[in-house]
Design an enzyme around this catalytic site. Structure first.
Site, PDB file in Angstrom:
ATOM      1  N   GLU A   1      17.179  -5.671   3.508  1.00 42.27           N
ATOM      2  CA  GLU A   1      17.359  -5.410   4.942  1.00 42.27           C
ATOM      3  C   GLU A   1      16.456  -6.333   5.765  1.00 42.27           C
ATOM      4  O   GLU A   1      16.872  -6.855   6.807  1.00 42.27           O
ATOM      5  CB  GLU A   1      17.044  -3.933   5.243  1.00 42.27           C
TER       6      GLU A   1
ATOM      7  N   ILE B   1       1.772  -2.827  -8.049  1.00 42.56           N
ATOM      8  CA  ILE B   1       1.188  -4.140  -8.296  1.00 42.56           C
ATOM      9  C   ILE B   1       1.579  -4.657  -9.687  1.00 42.56           C
ATOM     10  O   ILE B   1       1.139  -4.123 -10.716  1.00 42.56           O
ATOM     11  CB  ILE B   1      -0.348  -4.099  -8.140  1.00 42.56           C
TER      12      ILE B   1
ATOM     13  N   GLN C   1       8.740 -19.031  -1.775  1.00 41.73           N
ATOM     14  CA  GLN C   1       8.787 -19.345  -3.206  1.00 41.73           C
ATOM     15  C   GLN C   1       8.953 -18.068  -4.032  1.00 41.73           C
ATOM     16  O   GLN C   1       9.689 -18.065  -5.024  1.00 41.73           O
ATOM     17  CB  GLN C   1       7.530 -20.109  -3.650  1.00 41.73           C
ATOM     18  N   GLU C   2       8.291 -16.984  -3.607  1.00 37.94           N
ATOM     19  CA  GLU C   2       8.439 -15.712  -4.315  1.00 37.94           C
ATOM     20  C   GLU C   2       9.890 -15.246  -4.269  1.00 37.94           C
ATOM     21  O   GLU C   2      10.443 -14.764  -5.264  1.00 37.94           O
ATOM     22  CB  GLU C   2       7.528 -14.654  -3.695  1.00 37.94           C
ATOM     23  N   ARG C   3      10.530 -15.410  -3.112  1.00 32.71           N
ATOM     24  CA  ARG C   3      11.928 -14.992  -2.965  1.00 32.71           C
ATOM     25  C   ARG C   3      12.866 -15.875  -3.776  1.00 32.71           C
ATOM     26  O   ARG C   3      13.858 -15.399  -4.337  1.00 32.71           O
ATOM     27  CB  ARG C   3      12.292 -14.970  -1.479  1.00 32.71           C
TER      28      ARG C   3
ATOM     29  N   GLU D   1       0.844  -1.193   0.000  1.00 25.52           N
ATOM     30  CA  GLU D   1       0.000   0.000   0.000  1.00 25.52           C
ATOM     31  C   GLU D   1       0.879   1.243   0.000  1.00 25.52           C
ATOM     32  O   GLU D   1       2.075   1.155   0.306  1.00 25.52           O
ATOM     33  CB  GLU D   1      -0.910  -0.005   1.236  1.00 25.52           C
TER      34      GLU D   1
ATOM     35  N   ALA E   1      -1.597  -8.900  12.748  1.00 30.42           N
ATOM     36  CA  ALA E   1      -1.448 -10.017  11.811  1.00 30.42           C
ATOM     37  C   ALA E   1      -2.655 -10.953  11.849  1.00 30.42           C
ATOM     38  O   ALA E   1      -3.066 -11.501  10.818  1.00 30.42           O
ATOM     39  CB  ALA E   1      -0.168 -10.790  12.132  1.00 30.42           C
TER      40      ALA E   1
END
Length: 381
Positions: A371, A160, A245-247, A130, A181
């Site tokens: 970071e 996005i 998985q994205e990383r 956001e 969370a």
């Protein structure tokens, strides 16, 4: 130099690489400059890829996918990097959005969306970030408040990927605004819902062909059946389970980018002459390229090990955080060294190395900044 063969490769994947290479050479490489000018790929590229079976390669065949593993996705990522394209958001569509549906969707959701994602009929996106919330996902402000059999979605998202072309968006929202969370859920929003609006395609310093967009949700009504998961409040756990998985996708792309930069630069320095000999034959050039080749090989071996572990279900979060920060950091360094060896031409947009350099910068930022990766690693020490 002897070509390195990744230990996860096999005959089936060799055939896929041939198919993917032919596709990228024919459909993508000749159009990269146009994608950059128009800030998005052609919509029919998705359909062409779907016809060839290049979408949702790691999704089971019962849902229209290829029935493969992450290795199949890695081949496609590598072949895209080889033609120096960052416009087509296939790795997000295939390796991220489709997997949220596969792992957390109801049978009805999977049957409704995955076959269309595999055919290219539907393009997927996921809306996490956001304007005021980057890596700190538990503080998202977008919300989905239940009203009878519907959720009313309000909020805005930015940065996005696939935003301008997406037909289906997984949106990170608060279903309980009193919680951190524990109040986060993921909901499916179709792009044709009243109240959903796309903002501009954002003007970035790199990856200009990618339709990275702002998205706005103003009283968008969706059925409660569009909740991803069995109950509200599961979103943060779902994100934490899928982010590795994205990383890894980013790490694989970074390594392939390093290898492509090396290949382009070796070829350029052997063809370019200065002071009566090829630029390659200067000691500084040879030493710099030796360093780049070594860094690319080290990164490749690390990424390969992560892929093998991931396919076996054994890749842990700190290790993939190491892979993400280290490969993206090295990819930028390698691109910079290779640009320098191109001299003034390296600064010209017509040379692929200039795009590699500027496109690689964002990899240190998205999917959790480097970071944040170091923070994750440090917690385990």
């Amino acid at each position: 130099m002897t070509a390195h063969r990744s230990p996860w490769m096999n005959d089936d994947l060799d055939a896929l690489r041939d198919l993917a290479r032919a596709f990228f050479d024919k459909e993508v490489a000749p159009n990269v400059d146009r994608y950059i000018q128009q800030h998005h790929v052609d919509r029919e590229l998705w359909n062409k890829a779907g016809e060839l079976g290049l979408l949702c390669l790691s999704i089971p065949e019962e849902y229209g996918g290829g029935g493969g593993t992450f290795a199949h996705e890695a081949v496609l990522i590598e072949e895209q990097a080889r033609v120096v394209d960052t416009a087509w958001g296939q790795s997000l569509h295939n390796g991220i959005v489709a997997h949220y549906l596969l792992h957390y969707g109801t049978e009805e959701q999977k049957q409704a969306w995955l076959p269309k994602m595999a055919s290219g009929e539907v393009v997927g996106a996921i809306a996490m970030t956001e304007p005021g919330t980057g890596s700190d996902l538990q503080n998202v402000k977008a919300k989905a408040i239940r009203d009878g059999d519907e959720y009313v979605v309000n909020g805005s998202k930015t940065f996005i990927t696939n935003g301008a072309q997406a037909d289906l968006i997984i949106v990170v929202v608060k279903t309980d605004t009193s919680q951190g969370a524990a109040g986060i859920s993921l909901v499916l929003v179709e792009a044709d819902r009243p109240g959903f609006r796309r903002g501009r395609v954002l003007d970035k310093i790199g990856q200009k062909g990618q339709d990275t967009s702002e998205l706005f949700f103003e009283d968008v009504r969706i059925p409660v059946t569009n909740l991803l998961g069995t109950a509200e409040g599961q979103g943060f756990v779902q994100l934490m389970q899928q982010l590795p998985q994205e990383r890894l996708i980013i790490a694989v792309g970074s390594v392939a980018g390093m290898e492509a930069a090396l290949e382009h630069t070796v070829r350029y320095t052997k063809e370019r002459e200065a002071f009566g000999r090829s630029v390659f034959n200067f000691q500084n050039t040879k030493f710099k390229l030796a360093e780049v080749a070594t860094e690319a090989r080290v990164a490749r071996v690390f990424a390969d090990d992560c892929i093998v572990k991931h396919i076996a279900g054994e890749l842990d979060i700190p290790t993939v955080a190491m892979a993400k920060w280290w490969t993206t950091d090295r990819a930028l360094s390698v691109a910079s060294e290779c640009l320098q060896l191109h001299g003034g031409y390296g600064y010209m947009t017509e040379y692929p190395i200039s795009r590699m350099w500027v496109d690689s910068r964002v990899q240190m930022i998205y999917a959790g900044t480097n970071e944040i990766m170091k923070e994750i690693i440090a917690r385990t020490l």
